[in-house]
Design a protein around this motif. Structure first.
Motif, mmCIF file in Angstrom:
data_model
loop_
_atom_site.group_PDB
_atom_site.id
_atom_site.type_symbol
_atom_site.label_atom_id
_atom_site.label_comp_id
_atom_site.label_asym_id
_atom_site.label_seq_id
_atom_site.Cartn_x
_atom_site.Cartn_y
_atom_site.Cartn_z
ATOM 1 N N ARG A 198 12.286 -5.284 -4.973
ATOM 2 C CA ARG A 198 11.992 -4.975 -6.377
ATOM 3 C C ARG A 198 10.760 -5.741 -6.856
ATOM 4 N NH1 ARG A 198 15.828 -1.815 -8.588
ATOM 5 N NH2 ARG A 198 17.942 -1.910 -7.744
ATOM 6 N N GLN A 199 10.533 -6.925 -6.311
ATOM 7 C CA GLN A 199 9.329 -7.677 -6.674
ATOM 8 C C GLN A 199 8.078 -6.918 -6.242
ATOM 9 O OE1 GLN A 199 10.314 -11.390 -4.651
ATOM 10 N NE2 GLN A 199 10.716 -12.395 -6.618
ATOM 11 N N LEU A 200 8.102 -6.366 -5.030
ATOM 12 C CA LEU A 200 6.943 -5.615 -4.549
ATOM 13 C C LEU A 200 6.755 -4.339 -5.368
ATOM 14 C CD1 LEU A 200 4.994 -6.339 -2.257
ATOM 15 C CD2 LEU A 200 6.064 -4.548 -0.892
ATOM 16 N N ASP A 201 7.862 -3.722 -5.752
ATOM 17 C CA ASP A 201 7.768 -2.549 -6.626
ATOM 18 C C ASP A 201 7.097 -2.922 -7.949
ATOM 19 O OD1 ASP A 201 9.025 -0.937 -4.767
ATOM 20 O OD2 ASP A 201 11.012 -1.139 -5.678
ATOM 21 N N ALA A 202 7.470 -4.099 -8.483
ATOM 22 C CA ALA A 202 6.900 -4.533 -9.761
ATOM 23 C C ALA A 202 5.398 -4.765 -9.643
ATOM 24 C CB ALA A 202 7.594 -5.805 -10.233
ATOM 25 N N VAL A 203 4.935 -5.284 -8.507
ATOM 26 C CA VAL A 203 3.500 -5.472 -8.297
ATOM 27 C C VAL A 203 2.801 -4.126 -8.227
ATOM 28 C CG1 VAL A 203 1.758 -6.361 -6.704
ATOM 29 C CG2 VAL A 203 3.814 -7.701 -7.163
ATOM 30 N N ALA A 204 3.391 -3.172 -7.541
ATOM 31 C CA ALA A 204 2.793 -1.835 -7.453
ATOM 32 C C ALA A 204 2.702 -1.182 -8.829
ATOM 33 C CB ALA A 204 3.607 -0.963 -6.499
ATOM 34 N N GLU A 205 3.707 -1.447 -9.669
ATOM 35 C CA GLU A 205 3.711 -0.855 -11.008
ATOM 36 C C GLU A 205 2.548 -1.356 -11.860
ATOM 37 O OE1 GLU A 205 5.651 1.397 -12.741
ATOM 38 O OE2 GLU A 205 6.324 1.965 -10.742
ATOM 39 N N LEU A 206 2.016 -2.523 -11.532
ATOM 40 C CA LEU A 206 0.914 -3.085 -12.321
ATOM 41 C C LEU A 206 -0.321 -2.191 -12.321
ATOM 42 C CD1 LEU A 206 1.106 -6.859 -11.251
ATOM 43 C CD2 LEU A 206 1.837 -5.867 -13.431
ATOM 44 N N VAL A 207 -0.483 -1.397 -11.264
ATOM 45 C CA VAL A 207 -1.705 -0.586 -11.154
ATOM 46 C C VAL A 207 -1.419 0.908 -11.196
ATOM 47 C CG1 VAL A 207 -2.913 -2.375 -9.861
ATOM 48 C CG2 VAL A 207 -1.627 -0.630 -8.622
ATOM 49 N N ARG A 208 -0.168 1.288 -11.397
ATOM 50 C CA ARG A 208 0.165 2.710 -11.304
ATOM 51 C C ARG A 208 -0.638 3.561 -12.285
ATOM 52 N NH1 ARG A 208 6.044 5.034 -12.808
ATOM 53 N NH2 ARG A 208 5.303 4.303 -14.838
ATOM 54 N N ALA A 262 -5.191 3.229 -1.305
ATOM 55 C CA ALA A 262 -4.000 2.428 -1.592
ATOM 56 C C ALA A 262 -4.074 1.080 -0.885
ATOM 57 C CB ALA A 262 -2.745 3.182 -1.156
ATOM 58 N N SER A 263 -4.586 1.072 0.342
ATOM 59 C CA SER A 263 -4.719 -0.179 1.088
ATOM 60 C C SER A 263 -5.726 -1.113 0.418
ATOM 61 C CB SER A 263 -5.156 0.101 2.523
ATOM 62 O OG SER A 263 -4.151 0.812 3.219
ATOM 63 N N ARG A 264 -6.797 -0.537 -0.121
ATOM 64 C CA ARG A 264 -7.807 -1.362 -0.815
ATOM 65 C C ARG A 264 -7.203 -2.001 -2.058
ATOM 66 N NH1 ARG A 264 -12.301 0.286 -4.570
ATOM 67 N NH2 ARG A 264 -13.739 -1.514 -4.609
ATOM 68 N N LEU A 265 -6.433 -1.225 -2.819
ATOM 69 C CA LEU A 265 -5.790 -1.793 -4.009
ATOM 70 C C LEU A 265 -4.769 -2.860 -3.630
ATOM 71 C CD1 LEU A 265 -5.041 1.017 -6.629
ATOM 72 C CD2 LEU A 265 -6.705 -0.846 -6.736
ATOM 73 N N ALA A 275 0.832 -1.203 0.000
ATOM 74 C CA ALA A 275 0.000 0.000 0.000
ATOM 75 C C ALA A 275 0.868 1.255 0.000
ATOM 76 C CB ALA A 275 -0.932 -0.008 1.207
ATOM 77 N N ASP A 276 1.936 1.247 0.751
ATOM 78 C CA ASP A 276 2.843 2.407 0.784
ATOM 79 C C ASP A 276 3.436 2.667 -0.596
ATOM 80 O OD1 ASP A 276 2.403 2.773 3.480
ATOM 81 O OD2 ASP A 276 4.227 1.719 4.116
ATOM 82 N N ALA A 307 -6.490 5.283 -10.381
ATOM 83 C CA ALA A 307 -7.691 6.099 -10.153
ATOM 84 C C ALA A 307 -8.941 5.398 -10.664
ATOM 85 C CB ALA A 307 -7.533 7.462 -10.827
ATOM 86 N N ASP A 308 -8.842 4.748 -11.824
ATOM 87 C CA ASP A 308 -10.006 4.033 -12.366
ATOM 88 C C ASP A 308 -10.336 2.797 -11.528
ATOM 89 O OD1 ASP A 308 -10.187 5.843 -14.444
ATOM 90 O OD2 ASP A 308 -8.927 4.644 -15.789
ATOM 91 N N LEU A 309 -9.309 2.104 -11.072
ATOM 92 C CA LEU A 309 -9.541 0.872 -10.323
ATOM 93 C C LEU A 309 -10.238 1.130 -8.991
ATOM 94 C CD1 LEU A 309 -6.184 -1.035 -11.011
ATOM 95 C CD2 LEU A 309 -8.453 -1.651 -11.857
ATOM 96 N N VAL A 310 -9.847 2.187 -8.301
ATOM 97 C CA VAL A 310 -10.471 2.436 -6.994
ATOM 98 C C VAL A 310 -11.930 2.853 -7.139
ATOM 99 C CG1 VAL A 310 -8.301 3.021 -5.845
ATOM 100 C CG2 VAL A 310 -9.629 4.823 -6.949
ATOM 101 N N GLY A 311 -12.338 3.261 -8.348
ATOM 102 C CA GLY A 311 -13.727 3.630 -8.563
ATOM 103 C C GLY A 311 -14.643 2.443 -8.815
ATOM 104 N N LEU A 312 -14.064 1.246 -8.968
ATOM 105 C CA LEU A 312 -14.860 0.038 -9.209
ATOM 106 C C LEU A 312 -15.381 -0.537 -7.893
ATOM 107 C CD1 LEU A 312 -12.476 -1.739 -11.766
ATOM 108 C CD2 LEU A 312 -14.467 -0.299 -12.291
ATOM 109 N N ASP A 313 -16.492 -1.273 -7.995
ATOM 110 C CA ASP A 313 -16.955 -1.967 -6.786
ATOM 111 C C ASP A 313 -16.059 -3.193 -6.569
ATOM 112 O OD1 ASP A 313 -17.869 -4.166 -8.365
ATOM 113 O OD2 ASP A 313 -19.829 -3.237 -8.614
#
Length: 384
Positions: A123-133, A92-95, A78-79, A137-143
């Motif tokens: 770096r693996q965690l960074d790569a996961v975060a990059e998937l939604v960068r 960020a925590s929800r994503l 989330a950070d 904004a669009d993803l957090v608007g979904l149910d």
């Protein structure tokens, strides 16, 4: 790769004398012990020395090239998402929770925690975060259902399964819920044992209340005891070069990882009660052998405890040399590479015995250089 990479085991044998200390305590706060050869020995668990080795890595290896072991992987993710996207903490925590949900890691008692420690590369965690960068904004608007559907299309598991950092490649990762995320350790570390019998001792201490003393009050402000012992320890670890190469998929990185492990394993010391005992020492002997048959722990050299009235370290070094020579002669499997660094250069008998068993002693830097050259050549030969 596994078919062309020869099996090579880098065995590391260390003798290290530690003064009064409590490196690794048991459930009663006393130094860990074990019975071996019919007598009580000082013991330091493999887990304690592996952690000390990992901590020592951090002094030389860039932070992003290392791993973290924690239950709080969701909060860490989330950070990273918040840093990259500017989302508020709740979003960020929800994503982060949605990204980790497909892994089906068992939840812990505390909200957001996993049930066990998860070992991941930074770096693996960074790569996961990059998937939604770019879509945050669009993803957090979904149910929740729509979000889960979109996240399910992303290669989250793949990001955790590739690009392993050095410490995950060396020490492995166990994820009970997801066998696909398991990484077989390339390194095995034995519990360190004293080469001789030890007795548990206690330090009775008092602490003075400075203010009470100024007011002429008598007595101690605090009274307590700390268990300790002192010992010459035999330490052993082995690294499977073939497994390390499989984990890292990079020959240069694998050789460097071996070099870093040998350095950190030799120079690290568990920190238990470090301020009370200042017990940090350097080994008196480091022997590195590369074997192509199997790893060989030489602890049997000390099954009969060393009983020298003086010079336990030197007597232990001679025992180790005899054990190595005997094993080589009886089993007929000479190491492909042998190098030794020790401090017994002024001990005539001990120095001669060590030379006969392991060859001319070298400095630790020369040992490392020779090991790197041998492993590099081994991998080059295998590629032909």
């Amino acid at each position: 790769m596994a078919r062309t990479t020869p099996h090579a085991y880098i065995d590391v044998h260390i003798l290290q004398t530690v003064p009064p200390a409590n490196l690794n305590r048991d459930d009663q706060g006393n130094p860990k012990e074990a019975y071996f050869g019919g007598v009580r020995r000082s013991r330091v668990s493999s887990q304690a020395w592996k952690r000390a080795t990992r901590i020592d890595f951090a002094e030389r290896v860039p932070e992003q090239d290392l791993a973290t072991r924690t239950r709080r992987v969701s909060a860490a993710l989330a950070d990273r998402i918040a840093e990259r996207t500017g989302l508020d903490a709740d979003s960020a925590s929800r994503l982060a929770a949605a990204l980790l949900a497909p892994l089906k890691i068992t939840a812990g008692k505390r909200e957001g925690d996993t049930a066990y420690l998860f070992f991941y590369g930074r770096r693996q965690l960074d790569a996961v975060a990059e998937l939604v960068r770019d879509r945050a904004a669009d993803l957090v608007g979904l149910d929740d259902e729509e979000l889960a559907g979109e996240i399910g299309k992303l290669p989250v598991q793949e990001k955790f399964s590739t690009g392993h950092p050095m410490d995950v490649a060396l020490f492995g990762r166990m994820v009970a819920d997801i066998p696909a995320l398991n990484v077989d350790a390339a390194t095995q570390v034995a519990h360190a044992l004293s080469t001789h019998a030890v007795e548990l001792e206690f330090d009775y201490f008092t602490a003075v209340d400075d203010k009470a003393q100024k007011e002429n009050e008598t007595g101690a402000g605090m009274i307590g005891t700390i268990g300790f012992n002192s010992a010459t320890l035999y330490r052993y670890a082995t690294v499977g070069l073939h497994q390390l190469l499989h984990n890292l998929q990079d020959k240069e990185a694998a050789v460097t990882a071996v070099e870093e492990f040998v350095t950190s394993f030799a120079r690290s010391v568990p920190s238990g009660y470090g301020n009370s005992f200042a017990h940090r020492t350097l080994p008196s002997l480091v022997a590195v052998l590369v074997r192509t048959d199997q790893p060989v722990n030489l602890v049997s050299a000390f099954e009969e405890p060393v009983t020298a009235s003086a010079g336990l370290a030197a007597a232990s070094a001679r025992r180790l040399a005899y054990e190595h020579s005997t094993a080589t002669r009886v089993w007929g499997e000479a190491p492909a590479f042998t190098s030794l660094s020790h401090t017994f250069t002024d001990h005539g008998e001990t120095a001669d015995v060590l030379k006969n068993a392991f060859g001319e002693p070298v400095t630790f830097a020369q040992l490392q250089a020779g090991l790197r050259a041998h492993l590099t050549d081994t991998l080059k030969q295998a590629a032909r």
